[in-house]
Write a protein that holds these residues in place. Structure first.
Motif, short mmCIF file in Angstrom:
data_model
loop_
_atom_site.label_atom_id
_atom_site.label_comp_id
_atom_site.label_asym_id
_atom_site.label_seq_id
_atom_site.Cartn_x
_atom_site.Cartn_y
_atom_site.Cartn_z
N TYR A 7 0.86 -1.19 0.00
CA TYR A 7 0.00 0.00 0.00
C TYR A 7 0.89 1.23 0.00
N ILE A 8 0.67 2.09 -0.96
CA ILE A 8 1.49 3.30 -1.04
C ILE A 8 0.60 4.53 -1.25
N VAL A 59 -2.93 3.46 -2.87
CA VAL A 59 -2.86 2.57 -4.01
C VAL A 59 -2.34 1.23 -3.54
N ASP A 88 3.37 6.64 4.51
CA ASP A 88 4.16 6.14 3.39
C ASP A 88 3.71 4.76 2.94
N GLY A 89 3.23 3.96 3.90
CA GLY A 89 2.65 2.69 3.48
C GLY A 89 3.31 1.45 4.05
N PHE B 466 -9.63 7.44 -9.11
CA PHE B 466 -8.30 6.89 -9.01
C PHE B 466 -7.35 7.82 -9.70
N SER F 29 -7.03 -1.88 5.38
CA SER F 29 -7.20 -1.30 4.06
C SER F 29 -8.54 -1.79 3.51
N VAL F 100 6.61 -5.17 5.96
CA VAL F 100 7.60 -4.09 6.05
C VAL F 100 6.89 -2.74 6.12
N ARG F 101 7.32 -1.92 7.06
CA ARG F 101 6.79 -0.55 7.09
C ARG F 101 7.70 0.31 6.21
N ILE F 102 7.16 0.90 5.22
CA ILE F 102 7.98 1.62 4.24
C ILE F 102 8.74 2.77 4.87
N ARG F 103 8.08 3.53 5.72
CA ARG F 103 8.70 4.72 6.29
C ARG F 103 9.97 4.41 7.07
#
Ligand SMILES: Nc1ncnc2c1ncn2[C@@H]1O[C@H](COP(=O)(O)OP(=O)(O)O)[C@@H](O)[C@H]1O
Ligand SMILES: Nc1ncnc2c1ncn2[C@@H]1O[C@H](COP(=O)(O)OP(=O)(O)O)[C@@H](O)[C@H]1O
Ligand SMILES: Nc1ncnc2c1ncn2[C@@H]1O[C@H](COP(=O)(O)OP(=O)(O)O)[C@@H](O)[C@H]1O
Lengths: 113, 469, 469, 469, 113, 113
Positions: A7-8, A59, A88-89, B466, F29, F100-103
């Motif tokens: 998820y971003i 997204v 950030d996701g 979107f 989500s 994974v946490r993106i940040r």
């Protein structure tokens, strides 16, 4: 094989796609999603009443990759998506049992690529 | 009192007798340039086709004092024209909303509703008085705060074409147009309060003051400039301010990345198309009402030139975009019709139908290159307002000299004088706003869309939209 | 010069004196059929209610030479009618776009913007001259290329109702209508260039030539055919061409699978509804302007018959669809109002309000069965153009004989003669185009949508549109 | 015969001579209240600005017998006003559709198409006869079934301003308005047949009967009530019925949870904005046509007061919502313009432009608090119909006394008498319908949307619409 | 139990649904997706500038099935979706750990059906 | 770690979100979906022809949780979504391999929360 779900932020999609391409991951599927996470939502007002919105536009990316590509793909997503700000996701990695290419009937790693 | 709109100093002999606004307007220096050259050009097509035709036609002359019936029909037509021009504001709202992204739609709609309202109000408070001050020094005049009808101003003694109230409301609808044009060009990134203040100031000062130079009977009019319904006075007024706004604001995030142009597509083509049709509709009132009476010959000629120019603009833009872009671009074609309309606006009553078609066709070509050229210059105008209203506004003003018998020198003087005033004042206003309250929304807000941060709501609640831009 | 629109040969004594277009039109054989039977029918409702009423009413007679005031008001009304008919083009654009899929919307909008433009231009170049050639053999005439106003053509000497310019521009707005009707029926599968060429040819040749037979004072008019505002001359002109187009093109992929009909739903009902309201609005000008003057009695009667027929069409279609489909179908109901409008168009000035309501109600019923019947015949018309404009156009033309005093034989002759000409010529044009440049897009393009392949853009950028058809 | 619309008993000396509808209306008790106080107030602004101005202005007097030219222009203007009012129905359809959810859009569009149609038809059958019965007891009269023009009713002998047909069709467009207003308030939960029956009964009985009290020359008119174009007679007629409907129906599921208000957002802001612009446009005909002639002074004054009130309403609502809600709410601002328009409707011809602006501005403020207040009272009105048409309708009617010289006592009597009749009859009709066929859809249907269950179709086929409410 | 995720061309959805029904697989969920795979995208032009579109419209199917139904389901999807052209799509099979029917609380294979 | 996928009725989303929050599951989500299950569809008619609609609007939830939270999350979803009527929905639980946490780049259970 693994199925990567990420998820971003919507506006990072172009960058993520680019960095995945740079890592030779060129196949993916994208969906529209709403996310509720650490990121605070915002307040809308409509005709005098307020409404808390905590489902934010995100997204959702889905990528099937061979095991060798898991690390590069995850790294590429992080590279494209990371701004250091909350929201950030997330990236989720699932075990992928089987994969079939509909056109040819190829299965397994041949199907993924 | 002798304020009132648009002294027409460029009419052919054919219509002189019939045009009541001319004959009956008191206190106007009656300047009638000898349009020998122009005449020749103007009727060239006719001659070419073996017709001497219209120059000799003259409807039964109207006396200075028109009958009550004639006054009533003139006034009624002017009110019809008024509501048609009013519709242009819905046209602008729709076009601008359609050609930008869904996340900024509430903001755009809001601005358009605001502009028509504040436009009418400020025009009542000071605009009308600034623009039609009556006898004045030709540069700056003032007839007093708020509307001030005189004792005879509801009769033909005011003007054979309309009452004082009609005069005001017709003009008020015009005034708001200038600011609406700006709205589209600066869309998707300007702060709401900054835009509101800008419009307020611009339409209550710059627009009417420059307008007084020509339609109020000021120095441009005295000199010999001709702008029938406002290619320069209205459209370029909006266009120059749009240019200033775009320069001060900079482009939208993501539009220009390095040296590539990344188109940001409009979100709703039916809406944009509705907008253009409504604008075209409104233009029948914009131009047709600028006759300032229901004079059958002149109003019907204006309908014909207006329609032919718009139609030819569509075809011109269509072919150009088909050639340049490989595919016929709907938005360019839509802009083409507006280009044709802006192009004919300055000379809709003095350019013959054939040349009106040519003027429109050329405008349609010009507008496509102007849009592409501005993009190359990284001037980001989401709806093409500058190309339509400024580029084609200039073209239309000059076209009066080429095809309608106008004086090229004075047309150029008009374009430059008005243009400089519009551009500089808009620039100054924008820069002051930038320095004080700021004019550009934050990056976060721009990405999320102005609707949420400025208005706390969405334009299409419940729809999945979107967008990764 | 004696060209000019629509010689009216079917008027009651009541209005003869007042109708300026009649009395003052030069060079017209004044054919006045004895409408004994018709009269009886026409006023039946009145008699039934115990009123002898209107037959005896006669407004103060207008002289051959109308006053300048009357000329001005007539002309002004005609220009108002002109902009109303112009609005119909936005009506068609909206209706067609709304009732087809989102992936073809840009294409439809583009075609509609193109048609109104090319319609006006070709009508100026050749159409007006073909349709109103003045004195001619009654079958084919020609007044010369481009517009050619004569010396007196801007005064009441041309026509007490309008100037030459007004005549042209009002007629030009009509001309484009015929092609627009086709646009909806062939939507979602026709190649853009093929459609553009077809419209160009059809509206610049077939439409004006057939038009000249009646409104230009040709053989149909001489004979006794009556078509007030064009149930046959305009609407069936579009309807027949639509039928030819649908036959040549075949249905959209996925519409008919084996023997089942798989409805392909329109993507935007608000847009379709806006379209219908605008068409109804425009019809006040279409019919009201066809009076060719502002004659108070006749124009107001036409407003009443037009509105009642449209309203009754809605109710007729509503009940029919509610009965047949179990549920009241919005699109059928919308078609119902158009059906009523097309139905009353041929006799809006000679059918009484009561019978106008009946004509509209029946049209509303007919249109539903026509839509269903065409579907059964696997003729795929996405918007119902054939049912509305052809089926109800025929009904409306015949209704003049039933309820308005027309001659049934001549009404049938008119329907057949015009119909054959329209259909055959359209068929020929479509078949030639099919054999040369091709008229149907590729399967891939049809599935992906014409917007992307023909125009390279989307109509709702950013919206999630989910469609598995 | 002396039926005919709107006897005006409140005119200033200035316009008496000129208003043909006044002078030439036969069989009307000519009641002219001494408006000393009102006069003072009305011209206060003028005085304040040092102008005595208009009270002295008098256009050339029109004789009882107007010329054919004047009759024609009057009638033409009335027909223009008619099509403008017709456009209001598209305005309502768009506004209501835009401010509710996508899943109920087909239903709303359908209701609006139905209402205009059934409104015109029932008005022809009985409404016109009930509302303008000619000489009657002042409370209930009847001129017979269907339209019944008399021998002279197409000439100025009927009325110097219009023919009988024009009179009917203009009034018919008004009649449907009342029911349309209800449509928005009860949207998203009322059963289709119940709504259809309600409208049918309400617009064919209550509306015309109450209307006859004032515009038909009944007891209210005789007494001294003043309602120029229908703040009470039309707008509050819809508003009271809307209130009754909302009370009987209850709120939409999910709107009020415990003590919190959960806004249910409209799905399409461009559509709502289009609606408001079209309503504003139509109001030029609604108010402008209520002059009942093309009288230049009066019609132009009405255009000015109408436009200024609407514009000021926008600004008033904008500031109020900005203050109360922190952010400027588009829908409130849109409501603001309608509020201003409803506010000025009762006195558009007797309130000066300055005070019209004030009336509109106050209406803009009122409407915001009314919307919020109704929500607090758990009266769920999705589009704000009650606030706009009832609250501001009352305000507008009273404003005639404050700023237009009306008699406050009679204004209050009018508001109460009409209000009680409207509200009670609507309540009775709704309760009967509730007890018999039921008026509210099932919970399942409400959640899934009325489009699928009542009409079997969707408004945006193919679009992803995500809604968890 | 397995969770089958398939990306197919939107216009094949009706056919795929039909062939799944024929194989007695009647429960599924469908989402809108954008896909980037072997299939080339296309070029849009907007106001004179071009934009490469390589995210094409796809439909995402999700089916939870018992192990016995995996093969029939995959075959049915292939049958309905295959045209032999690039872009036909992919099928992914994931291990499904648990399944619950909300209405009854049934779990496992009982929940899937 | 597990990935929970749930299909629920759209109008239950607010309730489900609330009951998840009450169980301290605050990250999720949401996607729009169409579902075809035991619930019967309905019939639309359009211009005289009928069309069977059996893909009904649903909401798809996706939640990554640590194993300890699986039960509470599933229960919370059931609590919020259950009305006892056909169409209430389904819950699927998948094994989650990595998160994974993106940040921050945190992985595993740290990434989920
Ligand atoms: N446990 C989870 N389960 C499902 N989706 C999640 C989860 N955690 C985060 N997400 C998704 O990721 C998005 C970003 O999450 P957020 O908490 O804002 O990220 P971070 O804490 O890394 O800044 C959320 O909006 C949501 O869509
Ligand atoms: N590795 C993958 N990961 C995620 N989605 C994929 C992957 N490969 C293909 N897809 C999806 O399947 C769709 C069809 O892929 P494509 O490569 O065109 O199929 P093929 O190569 O079998 O013709 C893509 O648009 C994308 O949505
Ligand atoms: N086996 C499955 N695979 C994928 N999605 C399913 C499956 N079963 C149910 N669903 C989803 O759950 C929704 C509800 O299913 P339904 O059969 O009506 O539930 P129930 O039988 O519990 O009442 C469906 O619309 C569909 O989206």
């Amino acid at each position: 094989m693994k199925l990567i779900v990420a998820y971003i932020q919507p506006e990072r999609l172009t960058a993520v796609k680019q960095s995945l391409f740079d890592s030779n991951v060129t196949k993916m599927s994208v969906t529209n999603a709403l996310g509720c996470g650490q990121q605070m939502g915002y307040t809308e007002t409509y005709r005098g009443a307020t409404v808390e919105v905590n489902l934010l536009k995100k997204v959702r990316l889905e990528l099937a990759v061979t095991d060798a590509f898991v690390k590069p793909a995850v790294d590429a997503i992080i590279k494209g998506a990371k701004t250091g700000q909350i929201g950030d996701g997330k990236i989720f990695v699932l075990e992928l049992h089987e994969c079939v290419r509909i056109r040819t009937g190829e299965t397994g790693e041949a199907g993924v690529g | 009192m002798n304020r009132g709109k648009k002294d027409r100093s460029l009419t052919t002999g054919a219509r002189d007798a019939a045009a009541p606004d001319e004959a009956a307007r008191p206190g106007r220096a009656s300047y009638e340039p000898e349009l020998s050259g122009g005449h020749g050009k103007r009727w060239f097509w006719g001659a070419a086709l073996g017709l001497l035709a219209m120059a000799a036609i003259a409807p039964a002359a109207m006396a200075d004092e028109v009958s009550l019936e004639m006054f009533t029909i003139n006034n009624t037509w002017m009110l019809v024209a008024t509501f048609l021009v009013f519709m242009m504001h819905l046209g602008f709202a729709s076009l601008e909303a359609g050609m930008t992204r869904a996340k900024n739609t509430v903001n755009i709609l809001f601005k358009n509703v605001f502009i028509i309202s504040i436009g009418i109000l400020t025009y009542a408070i000071i605009g009308f008085s600034l623009m039609y001050p009556g006898e004045f020094n030709g540069v700056l005049g003032w007839a007093g705060i708020w509307l001030q009808p005189g004792p005879d101003d509801m009769t033909a003694a005011y003007d054979p074409g309309f009452t004082y109230w009609t005069d005001f409301i017709f003009q008020a609808m015009f005034a708001a147009t200038a600011a609406t044009i700006v709205s589209g060009a600066v869309a998707e990134r300007i702060k709401l309060p900054a835009f509101m203040l800008f419009s307020l100031i611009y339409i209550s000062t710059t627009y009417p003051i420059v307008g007084s130079w020509q339609w109020g009977g000021g120095w441009l009019d005295e000199g010999g400039f001709y702008d029938f319904a406002g290619s320069t006075l209205v459209h370029s007024a909006g266009g120059w301010a749009a240019l200033a706004g775009v320069i001060v604001l900079g482009p939208r995030i993501g539009k220009y990345v390095g040296n590539t142009i990344r188109p940001i597509e409009g979100h709703n083509m039916p809406l944009a198309t509705i907008g253009v049709f409504l604008l075209w509709l409104g233009w029948f009132g914009f131009n047709g009402g600028s006759v300032l009476s229901a004079d059958p010959e002149e109003v019907s000629l204006v309908f014909v030139t207006t329609a032919l120019a718009a139609a030819a603009g569509v075809i011109g833009a269509m072919f150009t975009s088909w050639t340049v872009q490989q595919k016929p671009d709907l938005t360019m074609t839509l802009n083409g019709s507006l280009a044709g309309l802006v192009g004919i606006t300055a000379g809709a009553d003095v350019i013959s139908p054939f040349w009106a078609m040519i003027v429109g066709f050329i405008a349609g070509i010009i507008v496509v290159f102007s849009v592409i050229g501005l993009d190359k210059a990284k001037l980001d105008d989401p709806v093409g307002a500058i190309s339509v209203h400024l580029t084609c506004g200039i073209w239309g003003t000059l076209a009066v000299a080429f095809f309608g018998g106008g004086d090229l020198v004075w047309q150029v003087i008009g374009v430059l004088a008005c243009g400089a005033t519009y551009f500089i004042s808009a620039m100054v206003f924008f820069l002051i706003l930038k320095a004080t309250i700021g004019i550009r929304v934050s990056e976060n807000e721009e990405i999320r869309g102005l609707d949420i941060d400025e208005h706390g709501m969405e334009s299409y609640g419940g729809f999945q939209i979107f967008s990764s831009r």
